[in-house]
Design an enzyme around this catalytic site. Structure first.
Site, PDB file in Angstrom:
ATOM      1  N   LYS A  91     -17.689  -0.820   5.375  1.00  0.00           N
ATOM      2  CA  LYS A  91     -18.121  -1.908   4.488  1.00  0.00           C
ATOM      3  C   LYS A  91     -19.638  -1.938   4.381  1.00  0.00           C
ATOM      4  O   LYS A  91     -20.197  -2.211   3.300  1.00  0.00           O
ATOM      5  CB  LYS A  91     -17.596  -3.243   5.003  1.00  0.00           C
ATOM      6  CG  LYS A  91     -17.771  -4.385   4.016  1.00  0.00           C
ATOM      7  CD  LYS A  91     -17.032  -5.636   4.455  1.00  0.00           C
ATOM      8  CE  LYS A  91     -17.120  -6.732   3.387  1.00  0.00           C
ATOM      9  NZ  LYS A  91     -16.338  -7.940   3.778  1.00  0.00           N
ATOM     10  N   GLU A 109       0.821  -1.212   0.000  1.00  0.00           N
ATOM     11  CA  GLU A 109       0.000   0.000   0.000  1.00  0.00           C
ATOM     12  C   GLU A 109       0.859   1.268   0.000  1.00  0.00           C
ATOM     13  O   GLU A 109       0.467   2.284  -0.586  1.00  0.00           O
ATOM     14  CB  GLU A 109      -0.942   0.008   1.208  1.00  0.00           C
ATOM     15  CG  GLU A 109      -2.072  -0.999   1.130  1.00  0.00           C
ATOM     16  CD  GLU A 109      -1.702  -2.366   1.719  1.00  0.00           C
ATOM     17  OE1 GLU A 109      -2.579  -3.241   1.786  1.00  0.00           O
ATOM     18  OE2 GLU A 109      -0.524  -2.530   2.121  1.00  0.00           O
ATOM     19  N   MET A 160      23.972   9.291   3.689  1.00  0.00           N
ATOM     20  CA  MET A 160      23.914  10.569   4.382  1.00  0.00           C
ATOM     21  C   MET A 160      24.169  10.395   5.869  1.00  0.00           C
ATOM     22  O   MET A 160      24.840  11.227   6.501  1.00  0.00           O
ATOM     23  CB  MET A 160      22.563  11.247   4.144  1.00  0.00           C
ATOM     24  CG  MET A 160      22.505  12.689   4.635  1.00  0.00           C
ATOM     25  SD  MET A 160      23.686  13.785   3.804  1.00  0.00           S
ATOM     26  CE  MET A 160      22.719  14.279   2.372  1.00  0.00           C
ATOM     27  N   PHE A 216     -11.845  -7.235  13.602  1.00  0.00           N
ATOM     28  CA  PHE A 216     -10.714  -7.662  12.774  1.00  0.00           C
ATOM     29  C   PHE A 216     -10.351  -6.569  11.767  1.00  0.00           C
ATOM     30  O   PHE A 216     -11.203  -6.066  11.053  1.00  0.00           O
ATOM     31  CB  PHE A 216     -11.073  -8.957  12.040  1.00  0.00           C
ATOM     32  CG  PHE A 216      -9.989  -9.454  11.125  1.00  0.00           C
ATOM     33  CD1 PHE A 216      -8.767  -9.888  11.628  1.00  0.00           C
ATOM     34  CD2 PHE A 216     -10.178  -9.466   9.751  1.00  0.00           C
ATOM     35  CE1 PHE A 216      -7.771 -10.336  10.792  1.00  0.00           C
ATOM     36  CE2 PHE A 216      -9.187  -9.916   8.897  1.00  0.00           C
ATOM     37  CZ  PHE A 216      -7.975 -10.352   9.425  1.00  0.00           C
ATOM     38  N   GLN A 217      -9.094  -6.198  11.761  1.00  0.00           N
ATOM     39  CA  GLN A 217      -8.548  -5.168  10.866  1.00  0.00           C
ATOM     40  C   GLN A 217      -9.264  -3.830  11.004  1.00  0.00           C
ATOM     41  O   GLN A 217      -9.387  -3.069  10.047  1.00  0.00           O
ATOM     42  CB  GLN A 217      -8.555  -5.647   9.407  1.00  0.00           C
ATOM     43  CG  GLN A 217      -7.547  -6.754   9.156  1.00  0.00           C
ATOM     44  CD  GLN A 217      -7.346  -7.076   7.693  1.00  0.00           C
ATOM     45  OE1 GLN A 217      -8.219  -6.820   6.862  1.00  0.00           O
ATOM     46  NE2 GLN A 217      -6.195  -7.654   7.359  1.00  0.00           N
TER      47      GLN A 217
END
Length: 596
Positions: free
Chosen positions: A176, A64, A492, A126-127
């Site tokens: 959802k 993602e 760096m 969940f999630q």
């Protein structure tokens, strides 16, 4: 049909839908042609109508974060809104870094995330993650949508907020339950964004006062920021600079706003800027600040920055004006409109005050430019000089290519040694300093501008953070080209350890080259991802290898350039000190010209 309110036209589309289909239809009506994303449980209902869309190309990322950075690259290259999609929980939280990156660099982005069903919110389902709360500090706005009928309006509002005023990211989190709910899709929807009224036209009185200061200043400087690029104001800027004859400095995110070879362009200011640019800001009696925000990497120690200068600050975001530096003439408005207004006032101001006499000022700045040019010295360890690699890349790929960098030494060398002539040909992470942005952002830029050559200039550290998106590029026929500036270290950080920690290289060796076991072997890794892969180890090979990569356009190309770990970025202003303490090279401070 019902009459829309808020001054909008009556609905022209009304069709039976679901919330999920409304998401896709809204994006289609807004003209979105590409989205980057990854499906998952909470966003799955939206992926079903996306499958049938003939207008929207969906590119399946491998992470993602890659989808978010790809959407950023698309937005950078085009000026249009980039769109990415993710599921709930970890899918959404993986977008946090791209959202922060877009927020810091004013990139227009809309992120659509799935959320658990409305009845499950707050139950640690969940999630489940409160992504609206998580992203509130790093977005222009975040929406939580629980009602399917609200989806068209929220998507349209998100797109409007992202693309107007100071551009930035907006998140739309859709439950959802709202996605599966049946509703009417109505377009255009009734929208009401209370309190959001960006000021576009600058105040005329402030513009006139700015013109007066410009014509009466003895040591003026245009301090040009990334807002000029975002506003599409490069043509107007070039006209104003030519009209006034005033020197200009262009920040990291403004490279290309003024051609590098324009005689007025002193280069990039700040921590790794040119001596002439730093000197100009420090000795100026007037800063004409256009779409810049007085970032600490430009100002150094703030209370010693440009100590003799009055400040004109033009920005579309009123919150930036006076935030870090007191301002004498604040101008809130679109910088393109502001520059147009200034152009209209300059001749009238000159009729009253005469034309500014800049000969002595230019004499000083040209002397500093000649005495302290950007340059580099050959390495003494047998490995490539990274500056030479990037100079050759700029020469061969040319100013019409798009260059995308990660963050670190290679980013600074790219900003110094690529000859930028055009806006939107330089993409990098400025404010957030996000390692790993190069490969996915280059992917997004190439999707947006398929006719352009797109080079990702990456370090071996950055490259290992997001190189899985090479698989996305190979599968989707997105032939980006990647130059890995491989010094086998976090370069760096290693430079700072050399300079400030007595060479104690604590955990910066990456073992990717320079005589090590090469873990991983970037050539083998690139080939495994379906890319052409090359390695370059000598200066004589550099142009030949770049030309070879330029000739390959049927798949992505990765070049592993084996460069010296001891190469450093100069000039350098150490963090927390005055810009007057800039180092031209190690232990070499410029000899400042005495004030007259």
């Amino acid at each position: 049909m019902a009459q829309a309110t808020g001054g909008e036209p009556p609905a022209t589309i009304r069709e039976r839908s679901t919330g999920a289909r409304s998401i896709i239809r809204a994006l289609e009506e807004l003209g979105v042609d590409t989205v980057f994303g990854i499906p998952g449980g909470a966003i799955l209902p939206t992926y079903d109508p996306l499958f049938d869309s003939t207008q929207i190309r969906h590119i399946l990322a491998r992470h993602e974060q890659g989808a978010g950075h790809a959407a950023e690259g698309y937005a950078h290259a085009t000026g249009k809104v980039g769109v990415c999609i993710a599921t709930s929980g970890p899918g959404a939280t993986n977008l946090v870094t791209p959202l922060m990156d877009a927020y810091m660099d004013s990139v227009p982005l809309v992120a659509i995330t799935g959320q658990v069903g409305a009845s499950a919110i707050g139950t640690d389902a969940f999630q489940e993650a409160d992504i609206v709360g998580i992203t509130m500090p790093i977005t222009k706005h975040s929406f939580l949508v629980t009602n399917a009928a609200d989806i068209p309006a929220r998507i349209k509002e998100a797109y409007h907020i992202a693309s107007t005023g100071r551009p930035g990211p907006v998140l739309v989190d859709v439950t959802k339950s709202a996605q599966v709910e049946e509703c009417d899709f109505v377009w255009p929807p009734t929208t009401d964004i209370r309190g959001y009224r960006p000021t576009i036209k600058p105040n005329g009185r402030q513009v006139r006062e700015a013109a007066r200061l410009i014509t009466t200043a003895k040591r003026p400087v245009f301090y040009v920021g990334g807002g000029v690029i975002r506003a599409g104001a490069a043509p107007e800027l070039r006209e104003l600079v030519a009209d006034t004859g005033i020197p200009a400095v262009t920040t990291l995110n403004a490279l290309g706003a003024l051609p590098k070879n324009d005689r007025h362009n002193l280069g990039m200011p700040g921590m790794h800027g040119t001596v002439a640019a730093v000197d100009a800001l420090q000795r100026a009696d007037l800063l004409i600040t256009l779409g810049a925000r007085f970032d600490d990497r430009v100002t150094g120690k703030l209370d010693s920055f440009a100590p003799h200068a009055k400040v004109i600050h033009a920005d579309i975001d009123p919150a930036e004006i006076g935030k870090n530096r007191a301002v004498d003439v604040p101008i809130v408005g679109d910088v393109k409109e502001t520059i147009k207004a200034l152009l209209g006032e300059m001749e009238r101001a000159r009729q009253v005050h005469g034309r500014a006499v800049l000969g002595p000022w230019w004499s000083r700045l040209n002397s500093m430019r000649e005495r302290y040019p950007l340059g580099w010295t050959p390495t003494d360890d047998g490995y490539l000089a990274p500056q030479h690699v990037i100079e050759q890349l700029s020469t061969i790929a040319g100013p019409d290519a798009i260059y995308v960098s990660g963050v670190g030494q290679h980013q600074m060398w790219a900003s110094q040694f690529i000859d930028f002539e055009n806006p939107r040909t330089w993409i990098n992470s400025g404010g957030a300093g996000t390692m790993g942005v190069a490969v996915p952002a280059a992917m997004g830029a190439k999707v947006a501008m398929p006719e352009k050559v797109v080079w990702a200039i990456d370090g071996d550290g950055c490259f290992q953070m997001t190189n899985q998106e090479l698989a996305t590029c190979a599968i989707n026929n997105i032939p980006i080209k990647v130059a890995v500036i491989n010094n086998s270290s976090l370069g760096m950080v290693r430079q700072w350890q050399t300079l400030f920690y007595d060479g104690r290289y604590s955990h910066t060796d990456l073992n990717t080259g320079l005589g090590t076991r090469r873990i991983p072997d970037f050539v083998g890794l690139a080939e495994a991802y379906g890319c052409a892969a090359l390695r370059c180890e000598s200066a004589e090979e550099v142009p030949k290898v770049i030309e070879e990569a330029m000739a390959i356009n049927d798949r992505p190309v990765v070049i592993d350039f084996q460069v010296s770990a001891d190469a450093m970025v100069w000039p350098m202003v150490p963090a927390g000190v005055s810009n007057d303490e800039i180092l031209y090279a190690k232990d070499l401070t410029p000899e400042w010209i005495d004030e007259e």
